[in-house]
Design a protein around this motif. Sequence first.
Motif, PDB file in Angstrom:
ATOM      1  N   SER A  26      -6.922   7.175   4.563  1.00  0.00           N
ATOM      2  CA  SER A  26      -6.118   6.729   3.464  1.00  0.00           C
ATOM      3  C   SER A  26      -5.460   7.802   2.674  1.00  0.00           C
ATOM      4  CB  SER A  26      -7.069   5.974   2.324  1.00  0.00           C
ATOM      5  OG  SER A  26      -6.403   5.557   1.095  1.00  0.00           O
ATOM      6  N   LEU A  27      -6.283   9.034   2.563  1.00  0.00           N
ATOM      7  CA  LEU A  27      -5.667  10.119   1.706  1.00  0.00           C
ATOM      8  C   LEU A  27      -4.711  10.694   2.748  1.00  0.00           C
ATOM      9  CD1 LEU A  27      -5.360  12.455  -0.360  1.00  0.00           C
ATOM     10  CD2 LEU A  27      -7.204  13.538   0.884  1.00  0.00           C
ATOM     11  N   ARG A  28      -4.624  10.680   4.019  1.00  0.00           N
ATOM     12  CA  ARG A  28      -3.711  11.054   4.815  1.00  0.00           C
ATOM     13  C   ARG A  28      -2.505  10.231   4.884  1.00  0.00           C
ATOM     14  NH1 ARG A  28      -8.206  13.398   5.697  1.00  0.00           N
ATOM     15  NH2 ARG A  28      -8.269  15.486   6.835  1.00  0.00           N
ATOM     16  N   THR A  29      -2.438   8.977   4.726  1.00  0.00           N
ATOM     17  CA  THR A  29      -1.395   8.095   4.725  1.00  0.00           C
ATOM     18  C   THR A  29      -0.644   8.376   3.697  1.00  0.00           C
ATOM     19  OG1 THR A  29      -2.606   6.319   5.948  1.00  0.00           O
ATOM     20  CG2 THR A  29      -0.989   5.587   4.457  1.00  0.00           C
ATOM     21  N   ALA A  30      -1.413   8.646   2.208  1.00  0.00           N
ATOM     22  CA  ALA A  30      -0.666   9.155   1.246  1.00  0.00           C
ATOM     23  C   ALA A  30      -0.174  10.239   1.230  1.00  0.00           C
ATOM     24  CB  ALA A  30      -1.481   8.980  -0.108  1.00  0.00           C
ATOM     25  N   LEU A  31      -0.441  11.237   1.962  1.00  0.00           N
ATOM     26  CA  LEU A  31       0.020  12.516   2.211  1.00  0.00           C
ATOM     27  C   LEU A  31       1.379  12.399   3.218  1.00  0.00           C
ATOM     28  CD1 LEU A  31      -2.999  14.833   2.345  1.00  0.00           C
ATOM     29  CD2 LEU A  31      -1.214  14.923   0.835  1.00  0.00           C
ATOM     30  N   ALA A  32       1.155  11.683   4.120  1.00  0.00           N
ATOM     31  CA  ALA A  32       2.395  11.251   5.087  1.00  0.00           C
ATOM     32  C   ALA A  32       3.586  10.409   4.428  1.00  0.00           C
ATOM     33  CB  ALA A  32       1.853  10.481   6.183  1.00  0.00           C
ATOM     34  N   LEU A  33       3.296   9.946   3.258  1.00  0.00           N
ATOM     35  CA  LEU A  33       4.301   8.933   2.733  1.00  0.00           C
ATOM     36  C   LEU A  33       4.155   8.940   1.173  1.00  0.00           C
ATOM     37  CD1 LEU A  33       3.578   5.546   4.819  1.00  0.00           C
ATOM     38  CD2 LEU A  33       5.520   7.338   5.219  1.00  0.00           C
ATOM     39  N   PRO A  34       4.183  10.176   0.702  1.00  0.00           N
ATOM     40  CA  PRO A  34       4.047  10.408  -0.526  1.00  0.00           C
ATOM     41  C   PRO A  34       5.038   9.696  -1.712  1.00  0.00           C
ATOM     42  CG  PRO A  34       5.157  12.316   0.487  1.00  0.00           C
ATOM     43  CD  PRO A  34       4.824  11.386   1.320  1.00  0.00           C
TER      44      PRO A  34
END
Length: 291
Positions: free
Chosen positions: A178-186
């Motif tokens: 979930s965090l990495r998705t946010a980082l990938a699509l900020p």
Amino acid sequence: MRSLLTLLILCLLPLAACSDRGDDYGDAMSREHADDTPTATPLSTPSGTADVVTEEVVYATVDGTRMMGFVARPATDGDVEAGSTPGLIVIHEWWGLNDNIRAMAEKLAAEGYVALAVDLYGGDVAETPEQARSLMSASMEREAALTSNVTQAYDYLAAQGGVENVGVIGWCFGGGWSLRTALALPNDIDAAAIYYGQLVTDPDQLATLDMPILGIFGGEDQGIPVAQVRTFEQRLDSLGANATVEIYEGAGHAFANPSGERYVPEAAEDAWQKTLAFFDRYLKGDGSDTM
């Protein structure tokens, strides 16, 4: 343009967070889940008011393989105005996309969301902690493929009629993603909820986040220790991020999973209500308030 941005982010994302202490993390997860079996608790009457419809869908193609996900949506979704039904990317625990995660997607749909439960294991589902560790470890070697997976999940939801705002939620392995998705699509993800997932604490990487964040953790979690959670919280605070971190004393890893041996009903229910309030505010509301 997004493909180039994703590649750049992949170079910056802490693959080391999954690899430099991957063995230690895998050991910790194995201990935390030692007595667990991934048998889903039957879905109780949803707390929301919407009737729910579900379907299996192809939402992505990764390395030439079509990814099948599970979509749950309010039955009235097709009749609503464009933009009035938010979407959620729902990311599974280290077990894979099993019935427990499908049940969580249905619960979220009953609250008024189009919930897409993604599959980061390509159809594999673990039945033992040993299998889960093997699947998780293998996934750590496929960071680019998993990032493509969740990016296409966002595109799928964004293309659905009636969906404008899109959030992400995940538990355990899925919490980290979930965090990495946010980082990938900020600039695309509108709100991110992280349930006891592996964290990023590098301020340079966290500085790209441009959405409200809710972190849910257990005070007794040995895999995601409180000290690391506090560092994560402090880094976000120093960056001026809109972040709320909840640590439940007496609760360990996976305390919100009703099918696990570490389930803590009171903490899980409180976390669930906070999660619903969070998404209601930032996906259904105007997002002008803080938590």
